[in-house]
Design a protein around this motif. Sequence first.
Motif, PDB file in Angstrom:
ATOM      1  N   TRP A  98       0.759  -1.244  -0.142  1.00  0.00           N
ATOM      2  CA  TRP A  98      -0.118   0.341   0.163  1.00  0.00           C
ATOM      3  C   TRP A  98       0.882   1.080  -0.160  1.00  0.00           C
ATOM      4  O   TRP A  98       0.603   2.347  -0.870  1.00  0.00           O
ATOM      5  CB  TRP A  98      -1.445  -0.172   0.660  1.00  0.00           C
ATOM      6  CG  TRP A  98      -0.482  -0.082   2.119  1.00  0.00           C
ATOM      7  CD1 TRP A  98      -0.313  -0.723   3.108  1.00  0.00           C
ATOM      8  CD2 TRP A  98       0.069   1.106   3.088  1.00  0.00           C
ATOM      9  NE1 TRP A  98       0.613  -0.139   4.780  1.00  0.00           N
ATOM     10  CE2 TRP A  98       0.422   0.967   4.590  1.00  0.00           C
ATOM     11  CE3 TRP A  98      -0.347   2.805   2.520  1.00  0.00           C
ATOM     12  CZ2 TRP A  98       0.822   1.555   4.827  1.00  0.00           C
ATOM     13  CZ3 TRP A  98      -0.233   3.834   3.946  1.00  0.00           C
ATOM     14  CH2 TRP A  98       0.674   3.178   5.202  1.00  0.00           C
ATOM     15  N   GLN A  99       1.960   1.415   0.801  1.00  0.00           N
ATOM     16  CA  GLN A  99       2.713   2.303   0.917  1.00  0.00           C
ATOM     17  C   GLN A  99       3.491   2.106  -0.837  1.00  0.00           C
ATOM     18  O   GLN A  99       3.629   3.819  -1.341  1.00  0.00           O
ATOM     19  CB  GLN A  99       3.527   1.855   1.381  1.00  0.00           C
ATOM     20  CG  GLN A  99       4.015   2.269   2.918  1.00  0.00           C
ATOM     21  CD  GLN A  99       4.731   2.259   4.425  1.00  0.00           C
ATOM     22  OE1 GLN A  99       5.844   0.781   3.213  1.00  0.00           O
ATOM     23  NE2 GLN A  99       4.754   2.628   4.699  1.00  0.00           N
ATOM     24  N   ALA A 100       3.054   1.591  -1.373  1.00  0.00           N
ATOM     25  CA  ALA A 100       3.840   1.460  -2.736  1.00  0.00           C
ATOM     26  C   ALA A 100       2.826   2.500  -3.619  1.00  0.00           C
ATOM     27  O   ALA A 100       2.972   2.356  -5.439  1.00  0.00           O
ATOM     28  CB  ALA A 100       4.740   0.144  -2.974  1.00  0.00           C
ATOM     29  N   GLY A 101       1.536   1.965  -3.296  1.00  0.00           N
ATOM     30  CA  GLY A 101       0.567   2.372  -4.270  1.00  0.00           C
ATOM     31  C   GLY A 101      -0.612   1.785  -5.209  1.00  0.00           C
ATOM     32  O   GLY A 101      -0.382   1.604  -6.324  1.00  0.00           O
ATOM     33  N   ASN A 105      -8.527  -5.226  -6.861  1.00  0.00           N
ATOM     34  CA  ASN A 105      -9.793  -5.276  -6.953  1.00  0.00           C
ATOM     35  C   ASN A 105      -9.545  -5.909  -5.049  1.00  0.00           C
ATOM     36  O   ASN A 105      -8.753  -5.956  -4.576  1.00  0.00           O
ATOM     37  CB  ASN A 105     -10.315  -6.434  -7.931  1.00  0.00           C
ATOM     38  CG  ASN A 105     -10.089  -7.698  -8.007  1.00  0.00           C
ATOM     39  OD1 ASN A 105      -8.707  -8.528  -6.870  1.00  0.00           O
ATOM     40  ND2 ASN A 105     -10.374  -8.051  -8.993  1.00  0.00           N
ATOM     41  N   ASN A 106     -10.725  -6.059  -5.480  1.00  0.00           N
ATOM     42  CA  ASN A 106     -11.735  -6.463  -3.595  1.00  0.00           C
ATOM     43  C   ASN A 106     -11.059  -8.245  -3.567  1.00  0.00           C
ATOM     44  O   ASN A 106     -11.679  -8.589  -2.339  1.00  0.00           O
ATOM     45  CB  ASN A 106     -12.689  -6.392  -3.445  1.00  0.00           C
ATOM     46  CG  ASN A 106     -12.987  -5.558  -2.907  1.00  0.00           C
ATOM     47  OD1 ASN A 106     -11.998  -4.298  -2.340  1.00  0.00           O
ATOM     48  ND2 ASN A 106     -14.535  -4.739  -3.696  1.00  0.00           N
ATOM     49  N   ILE A 139      -3.421  -3.359  -1.613  1.00  0.00           N
ATOM     50  CA  ILE A 139      -4.483  -3.108  -0.838  1.00  0.00           C
ATOM     51  C   ILE A 139      -5.624  -2.237  -1.731  1.00  0.00           C
ATOM     52  O   ILE A 139      -5.836  -1.948  -2.833  1.00  0.00           O
ATOM     53  CB  ILE A 139      -4.270  -1.561  -0.422  1.00  0.00           C
ATOM     54  CG1 ILE A 139      -5.256  -1.058   0.711  1.00  0.00           C
ATOM     55  CG2 ILE A 139      -4.048  -0.104  -1.037  1.00  0.00           C
ATOM     56  CD1 ILE A 139      -4.582  -0.098   1.795  1.00  0.00           C
ATOM     57  N   ASN A 140      -6.881  -2.544  -1.341  1.00  0.00           N
ATOM     58  CA  ASN A 140      -8.053  -2.613  -1.976  1.00  0.00           C
ATOM     59  C   ASN A 140      -9.010  -1.308  -1.601  1.00  0.00           C
ATOM     60  O   ASN A 140      -8.550  -0.146  -1.179  1.00  0.00           O
ATOM     61  CB  ASN A 140      -9.343  -3.725  -1.549  1.00  0.00           C
ATOM     62  CG  ASN A 140      -9.932  -3.472  -0.457  1.00  0.00           C
ATOM     63  OD1 ASN A 140      -9.918  -3.186   0.243  1.00  0.00           O
ATOM     64  ND2 ASN A 140     -10.282  -5.004  -0.580  1.00  0.00           N
ATOM     65  N   GLU A 141     -10.017  -1.291  -1.482  1.00  0.00           N
ATOM     66  CA  GLU A 141     -10.820   0.178  -2.031  1.00  0.00           C
ATOM     67  C   GLU A 141     -11.065   0.849  -0.534  1.00  0.00           C
ATOM     68  O   GLU A 141     -11.385   1.549   0.022  1.00  0.00           O
ATOM     69  CB  GLU A 141     -11.789   0.534  -2.874  1.00  0.00           C
ATOM     70  CG  GLU A 141     -13.104  -0.486  -2.996  1.00  0.00           C
ATOM     71  CD  GLU A 141     -14.341  -1.401  -3.435  1.00  0.00           C
ATOM     72  OE1 GLU A 141     -14.482   0.017  -4.364  1.00  0.00           O
ATOM     73  OE2 GLU A 141     -15.284  -2.049  -3.514  1.00  0.00           O
ATOM     74  N   ASN A 142     -11.405  -0.800   0.242  1.00  0.00           N
ATOM     75  CA  ASN A 142     -11.718  -0.647   2.243  1.00  0.00           C
ATOM     76  C   ASN A 142     -10.496  -0.565   2.883  1.00  0.00           C
ATOM     77  O   ASN A 142     -10.817  -0.601   4.156  1.00  0.00           O
ATOM     78  CB  ASN A 142     -12.315  -1.503   2.176  1.00  0.00           C
ATOM     79  CG  ASN A 142     -13.879  -2.035   0.839  1.00  0.00           C
ATOM     80  OD1 ASN A 142     -14.314  -1.242   0.990  1.00  0.00           O
ATOM     81  ND2 ASN A 142     -13.657  -3.025   0.637  1.00  0.00           N
TER      82      ASN A 142
END
Length: 393
Positions: A98-101, A105-106, A139-142
């Motif tokens: 997530w830090q790497a962007g 999807n879920n 990481i997903n949208e949540n």
Amino acid sequence: MDTIVMKFGGSSVADNIRLNIVAEKIIELYNKENNVVVVVSAQGKTTDNLIKEAGELSSRPSDREMDMLLSSGEQITIAKLSILLNRLGYKAISLTGWQAGILTNNTNQDAIIENINTDRINKELNDRKIVVVAGFQGINENTDITTLGRGGSDTTAVAIAAALKAKHCYIFSDVDGVYTTDPNKVTVAKKLESLSYKEMLDISSEGAKVLHNRCVEIAERYNIPIITKSTFNNKPGTVIDDRIEGSTVKSIVKNDDITFISAKCEKYTLELFDKIYRTLLENGIQVKNLINNSTYSLDLSFYIKSSMFNKFAYLLETDLSMLDCTYYNVTRISIIGHGIMNNNNILTDTLDIINNNKCEILSIDINEMKIAIILKNVIPNSVLEQLHSKLIK
Ligand code: ASP
Ligand code: MG
């Protein structure tokens, strides 16, 4: 300044000695005035062990919690490698998915990368840091952690290479490159100098565990050459790019991880067909060559991965209990190379060998660059060896 992505697999980072070898390789490229992004897997058998440990707590752990657990493996590697690089005098920074962007999807446990926001990576590269990213996770949208499926660090690496428009992406592991067939099954298998994206895609989707097949799709779409190499020697590896050399067999893959299933049911409605198909998909069981052999009742035949059979058997006891099933393991042999459909000798030589070995053929599938034959029962590697010595020049 070129940007280069280097990915190191689990056995390449298994212990401190190996981490030192990896660090040396990274430093060598960094010192040649490249921007270097490193993607790593979990150390050694960490992921397998975590799966086993979760299994001791629950026979059906939730996919979300499994992702939380499994992503921890890669996080250990990025931290250790960065600590080491720092000690060796280099500015390195570890980043989780997530830090790497990396946005996915879920679908926990088998997520697909939807976008990479490269701001953070670029900022660190601009500071001349070596950026060490955890493979296999996003990481997903949540804001929940997801993982990309087993072997998914390859896909992280190539997706980052595409997002950064890198010159190429190295995939380092404990093998020298891609072989004409599995060297564990045929000792005279030879390492290939080069392959096209399409050939590589066929090789990985036929079950050869060389590269995660989604990574090859991304490499093709964004034209990012992949170079697979050994971490432990300096031999030239295999280059996978858009060059096409026609009319030769490049590789033969023997896949023994396939179960043939025949499923019957007296009553046949469209809803039933739909339910079966959906239930299998929702449970992550991909079916291949699904055929209904009858027009008035349900008489399906299809193939699944044998490694999915436990999940399938569970469904037969629950959601799909109306089905009456028989099944057995089969072998699929795939002969891969551009233009091979235009060379009839390849098919006749193949069939001669199969007949001489008295193997029963269930189906043959031919397209421009692949002959795929399903054989009844699991056949010995000696048949693969004969095909290899006849078809690979
Ligand atoms: N650690 C993960 C696995 O073992 C991802 C990877 O190695 O690519 O499947
Ligand atoms: Mg791998």
